[in-house]
Design a protein around this motif. Structure first.
Motif, PDB file in Angstrom:
ATOM      1  N   ASN A  85       9.173  -3.482 -10.881  1.00 61.23           N
ATOM      2  CA  ASN A  85       8.124  -3.723 -11.882  1.00 61.23           C
ATOM      3  C   ASN A  85       7.998  -5.210 -12.216  1.00 61.23           C
ATOM      4  OD1 ASN A  85       7.514  -0.993 -12.037  1.00 61.23           O
ATOM      5  ND2 ASN A  85       8.833  -0.625 -13.801  1.00 61.23           N
ATOM      6  N   ALA A  86       9.142  -5.890 -12.293  1.00 63.97           N
ATOM      7  CA  ALA A  86       9.121  -7.327 -12.576  1.00 63.97           C
ATOM      8  C   ALA A  86       8.466  -8.091 -11.428  1.00 63.97           C
ATOM      9  CB  ALA A  86      10.546  -7.834 -12.802  1.00 63.97           C
ATOM     10  N   TYR A  87       8.779  -7.693 -10.200  1.00 58.80           N
ATOM     11  CA  TYR A  87       8.179  -8.341  -9.020  1.00 58.80           C
ATOM     12  C   TYR A  87       6.662  -8.159  -9.018  1.00 58.80           C
ATOM     13  CZ  TYR A  87       7.178  -9.396  -4.119  1.00 58.80           C
ATOM     14  OH  TYR A  87       6.652  -9.922  -2.963  1.00 58.80           O
ATOM     15  N   LYS A  88       6.210  -6.938  -9.302  1.00 57.31           N
ATOM     16  CA  LYS A  88       4.775  -6.670  -9.313  1.00 57.31           C
ATOM     17  C   LYS A  88       4.066  -7.483 -10.396  1.00 57.31           C
ATOM     18  CE  LYS A  88       4.810  -2.031  -7.259  1.00 57.31           C
ATOM     19  NZ  LYS A  88       4.465  -0.589  -7.464  1.00 57.31           N
ATOM     20  N   ALA A  89       4.710  -7.644 -11.542  1.00 57.07           N
ATOM     21  CA  ALA A  89       4.119  -8.454 -12.612  1.00 57.07           C
ATOM     22  C   ALA A  89       3.999  -9.914 -12.179  1.00 57.07           C
ATOM     23  CB  ALA A  89       4.969  -8.341 -13.879  1.00 57.07           C
ATOM     24  N   ASP A  90       5.022 -10.413 -11.499  1.00 53.87           N
ATOM     25  CA  ASP A  90       4.980 -11.787 -10.993  1.00 53.87           C
ATOM     26  C   ASP A  90       3.865 -11.959  -9.960  1.00 53.87           C
ATOM     27  OD1 ASP A  90       7.098 -12.563 -12.569  1.00 53.87           O
ATOM     28  OD2 ASP A  90       8.607 -12.331 -11.003  1.00 53.87           O
ATOM     29  N   MET A  91       3.705 -10.962  -9.079  1.00 56.22           N
ATOM     30  CA  MET A  91       2.661 -11.042  -8.054  1.00 56.22           C
ATOM     31  C   MET A  91       1.265 -11.022  -8.684  1.00 56.22           C
ATOM     32  SD  MET A  91       4.348 -11.464  -5.322  1.00 56.22           S
ATOM     33  CE  MET A  91       5.599 -12.265  -6.350  1.00 56.22           C
ATOM     34  N   LYS A  92       1.117 -10.257  -9.748  1.00 56.57           N
ATOM     35  CA  LYS A  92      -0.171 -10.221 -10.453  1.00 56.57           C
ATOM     36  C   LYS A  92      -0.473 -11.585 -11.052  1.00 56.57           C
ATOM     37  CE  LYS A  92      -2.774  -7.626 -13.937  1.00 56.57           C
ATOM     38  NZ  LYS A  92      -2.735  -6.512 -14.929  1.00 56.57           N
ATOM     39  N   ALA A  93       0.555 -12.233 -11.607  1.00 57.32           N
ATOM     40  CA  ALA A  93       0.364 -13.568 -12.184  1.00 57.32           C
ATOM     41  C   ALA A  93      -0.067 -14.573 -11.124  1.00 57.32           C
ATOM     42  CB  ALA A  93       1.653 -14.026 -12.855  1.00 57.32           C
ATOM     43  N   LEU A  94       0.389 -14.376  -9.894  1.00 52.58           N
ATOM     44  CA  LEU A  94       0.037 -15.282  -8.794  1.00 52.58           C
ATOM     45  C   LEU A  94      -1.290 -14.920  -8.128  1.00 52.58           C
ATOM     46  CD1 LEU A  94       3.545 -15.567  -7.081  1.00 52.58           C
ATOM     47  CD2 LEU A  94       2.442 -17.285  -8.511  1.00 52.58           C
ATOM     48  N   ILE A 119      -2.038 -12.194  -6.378  1.00 50.92           N
ATOM     49  CA  ILE A 119      -1.823 -11.607  -5.054  1.00 50.92           C
ATOM     50  C   ILE A 119      -2.620 -10.303  -4.959  1.00 50.92           C
ATOM     51  CG2 ILE A 119      -0.111 -10.699  -3.444  1.00 50.92           C
ATOM     52  CD1 ILE A 119       0.235 -13.701  -4.057  1.00 50.92           C
ATOM     53  N   LEU A 120      -3.390 -10.147  -3.895  1.00 51.31           N
ATOM     54  CA  LEU A 120      -4.146  -8.913  -3.689  1.00 51.31           C
ATOM     55  C   LEU A 120      -3.192  -7.727  -3.586  1.00 51.31           C
ATOM     56  CD1 LEU A 120      -6.746 -10.087  -0.999  1.00 51.31           C
ATOM     57  CD2 LEU A 120      -7.182  -9.716  -3.439  1.00 51.31           C
ATOM     58  N   ASP A 121      -3.645  -6.558  -4.011  1.00 46.00           N
ATOM     59  CA  ASP A 121      -2.815  -5.348  -3.914  1.00 46.00           C
ATOM     60  C   ASP A 121      -2.500  -5.036  -2.463  1.00 46.00           C
ATOM     61  OD1 ASP A 121      -2.845  -5.016  -6.649  1.00 46.00           O
ATOM     62  OD2 ASP A 121      -4.500  -3.570  -6.632  1.00 46.00           O
ATOM     63  N   ASN A 122      -1.267  -4.594  -2.216  1.00 50.04           N
ATOM     64  CA  ASN A 122      -0.900  -4.120  -0.883  1.00 50.04           C
ATOM     65  C   ASN A 122      -1.495  -2.740  -0.650  1.00 50.04           C
ATOM     66  OD1 ASN A 122       0.860  -6.361  -0.143  1.00 50.04           O
ATOM     67  ND2 ASN A 122       2.258  -5.556  -1.690  1.00 50.04           N
ATOM     68  N   THR A 123      -1.755  -2.419   0.595  1.00 48.81           N
ATOM     69  CA  THR A 123      -2.253  -1.089   0.950  1.00 48.81           C
ATOM     70  C   THR A 123      -1.131  -0.059   0.845  1.00 48.81           C
ATOM     71  OG1 THR A 123      -3.634  -2.254   2.575  1.00 48.81           O
ATOM     72  CG2 THR A 123      -3.641   0.161   2.643  1.00 48.81           C
ATOM     73  N   ILE A 124       0.053  -0.433   1.330  1.00 46.22           N
ATOM     74  CA  ILE A 124       1.214   0.452   1.343  1.00 46.22           C
ATOM     75  C   ILE A 124       2.422  -0.338   0.852  1.00 46.22           C
ATOM     76  CG2 ILE A 124       2.627   2.026   2.728  1.00 46.22           C
ATOM     77  CD1 ILE A 124       0.391   1.969   4.852  1.00 46.22           C
ATOM     78  N   GLU A 125       3.248   0.288   0.006  1.00 47.12           N
ATOM     79  CA  GLU A 125       4.470  -0.345  -0.496  1.00 47.12           C
ATOM     80  C   GLU A 125       5.639   0.635  -0.387  1.00 47.12           C
ATOM     81  OE1 GLU A 125       3.462  -1.619  -4.469  1.00 47.12           O
ATOM     82  OE2 GLU A 125       2.773  -3.582  -3.760  1.00 47.12           O
ATOM     83  N   PRO A 126       6.153   0.844   0.812  1.00 48.86           N
ATOM     84  CA  PRO A 126       7.223   1.836   0.991  1.00 48.86           C
ATOM     85  C   PRO A 126       8.568   1.348   0.461  1.00 48.86           C
ATOM     86  CG  PRO A 126       6.791   0.700   3.056  1.00 48.86           C
ATOM     87  CD  PRO A 126       5.772   0.199   2.077  1.00 48.86           C
ATOM     88  N   LYS A 127       9.350   2.296  -0.022  1.00 49.58           N
ATOM     89  CA  LYS A 127      10.719   2.015  -0.457  1.00 49.58           C
ATOM     90  C   LYS A 127      11.686   2.582   0.582  1.00 49.58           C
ATOM     91  CE  LYS A 127       9.561   2.618  -5.367  1.00 49.58           C
ATOM     92  NZ  LYS A 127       9.852   3.443  -6.565  1.00 49.58           N
TER      93      LYS A 127
END
Length: 466
Positions: free
Chosen positions: A95-104, A106-114
């Motif tokens: 969640n922290a990484y996604k928040a940082d990417m939003k601040a930068l 960054i376009l949404d990824n199509t797929i984000e597998p774990k």
């Protein structure tokens, strides 16, 4: 010009031609989620976000995939030191990484597998490799036999180095020093999963090969995906090992093109936690907006190593400020057709292996010319509409210039101060309605003491930090 990219394997710029026309399948190695993201994560994310945008501008349907490694030695260590569960730790940092990417931006990824959600395909690949005697069991792990892959080393052009798994995974049961773990058998207090070959957890390299196989791979083509990307430090051994696993398991090559972004250096040293100079992105974002960081990190070519310094960051911000000062001069103006020469020059620069330095110089020239023309004829509506269109184009293809022209200059002002500013502006508006211009001017002076400049526009009062 057609899009050209630098292929890390061929070590040259090549024309990009996708496996399937107008479709680009990309896999970028994502973070291991045991801690907050740092400037290295930001550099990689921005580099491949730019690729995403450039491909879209070339009319490609982009399937952008970035994984989360959510099972790893570092995560297990964090569990032991914090007494938190695997899910608690990984969810927090994802969640922290996604928040940082939003601040930068960054376009949404199509797929984000774990990794933990793709264990079955990993087990299947490992079982397949064992059945071919390309993988073998020892007392501690299932290893990949690098001697069984005649093409091992073809991605990075080396089979070992001082940081290789030969040292990291020293084991006298291994057939070859360069063999690497596909599955690590369970130890005490370890996170483990059932598998036909033994209780344990996956090695790092198998995760990416398996997730590409499951979510992206073309089944009847020479290559499974178009582009595999990541930081330059991943070329060996990580990407070399991924390629070997896929080649020996499926008979296909993993990627048609390989792309890598350069390191981030701080005071001339490669950023690493062992050096104690790994700047967390969240800390930089307290003092500078994500857009400022994005602009700064794009100022050097994505393949070049980047020497981060706050002095250079401040200088870069002043360059970005010029876009917003021009944007203020065309505030609330509608867009028209953009300048064809300007857009083609930007497009050609970015199609040349994402040459941002050249693109930025073209933008600088556009800003200078636009300001000169507005100085001569500040009421030229057609010129203003063209400028708006040019800035929107910059927004789409570079991911900058997207903020409100005045809000951009409000960054760093806390909510309490913003509330006070808005209150003073409302009081000034009321005084002007009552034709109490003495009070209105007095309030403007009070705002000036707070280093706030106000401007009356047809769309109301706007303000910014001086």
């Amino acid at each position: 010009m057609k899009l050209h990219i630098y292929d890390s394997v061929k070590k040259e710029k090549v024309e990009f031609n996708s496996i399937i026309p107008n479709v680009a399948k990309i896999y970028v190695c994502g973070p291991t989620v045991y801690d907050d993201s740092h400037l290295g994560h930001a550099r990689s994310a921005i580099a491949f976000d730019l690729l995403h945008r450039v491909l879209k501008a070339n009319d490609y349907e982009v399937i952008m995939t970035k994984n989360f490694t959510d099972i790893d030695d570092k995560i297990i260590k964090k569990m032991n030191t914090t007494n938190k569960s695997l899910e608690e730790i990984t969810t927090t940092y994802i969640n922290a990484y996604k928040a940082d990417m939003k601040a930068l931006n960054i376009l949404d990824n199509t797929i984000e597998p774990k990794a933990t959600e793709n264990l079955e395909i990993m087990k299947d690949m490992i079982s397949n490799l064992i059945s071919k005697d390309i993988a073998y069991k020892t007392s501690d792990s299932v290893y990949f036999d690098t001697s069984k892959d005649n093409s091992y080393g073809s991605i990075s052009h080396k089979v070992s180095d001082e940081n290789s798994q030969a040292r990291v995974e020293a084991n006298n049961e291994k057939r070859n020093p360069s063999d690497f773990a596909l599955w690590k058998f369970a130890k005490a207090n370890d996170v483990s999963f059932e598998a036909p070959f033994g209780l344990g957890r996956p090695g790092w390299h198998i995760e990416c090969s398996a997730m590409i196989e499951k979510h992206l791979a073309y089944k009847n083509e020479e290559f499974q995906i178009d582009i595999h990307g990541g930081g330059a430090d991943l070329l060996f051994p990580h990407h070399e090992n991924e390629a070997a696993q896929t080649r020996c398991s499926s008979g296909q090559n993993l990627a048609k093109y390989w792309m890598h972004n350069g390191f981030v250096n701080i005071d001339g040293e490669k950023m690493s936690k062992s050096l104690g100079n790994s700047f967390f992105l969240k800390d930089v974002l307290k003092s500078y907006s994500g857009e400022v960081i994005r602009f700064y990190l794009m100022s050097a070519h994505y393949r070049a190593n980047f020497n981060f310094s706050e002095e250079d960051l401040i200088a870069s911000k002043k360059r970005l400020d010029k876009i917003y000062r021009l944007k203020k001069r065309v505030y609330a103006v509608e867009s028209s057709d953009l300048n064809k020469k300007f857009s083609e020059e930007i497009f050609n620069a970015l199609n040349d292996d994402m040459n941002t330095s050249k693109a930025f110089s073209i933008i600088d020239e556009m800003i200078g010319n636009a300001n000169d023309k507005l100085d001569i004829n500040p009421k030229d509506k057609n010129l203003k509409k063209e400028i708006v269109a040019n800035i929107l184009f910059i927004n789409d293809i570079l991911g900058i210039g997207f903020n409100d022209a005045f809000e951009y200059f409000q960054f760093g002002i806390d909510e309490k101060t913003k509330t006070k500013i808005e209150q003073l502006i409302n009081e000034r508006n009321e005084a002007k309605k009552q034709k109490d211009f003495v009070s209105a001017d007095s309030i403007r002076d009070e705002l000036a003491k707070l280093e706030i400049s106000v401007m009356d526009t047809t769309n109301g009062v706007v303000w910014e930090k001086i």
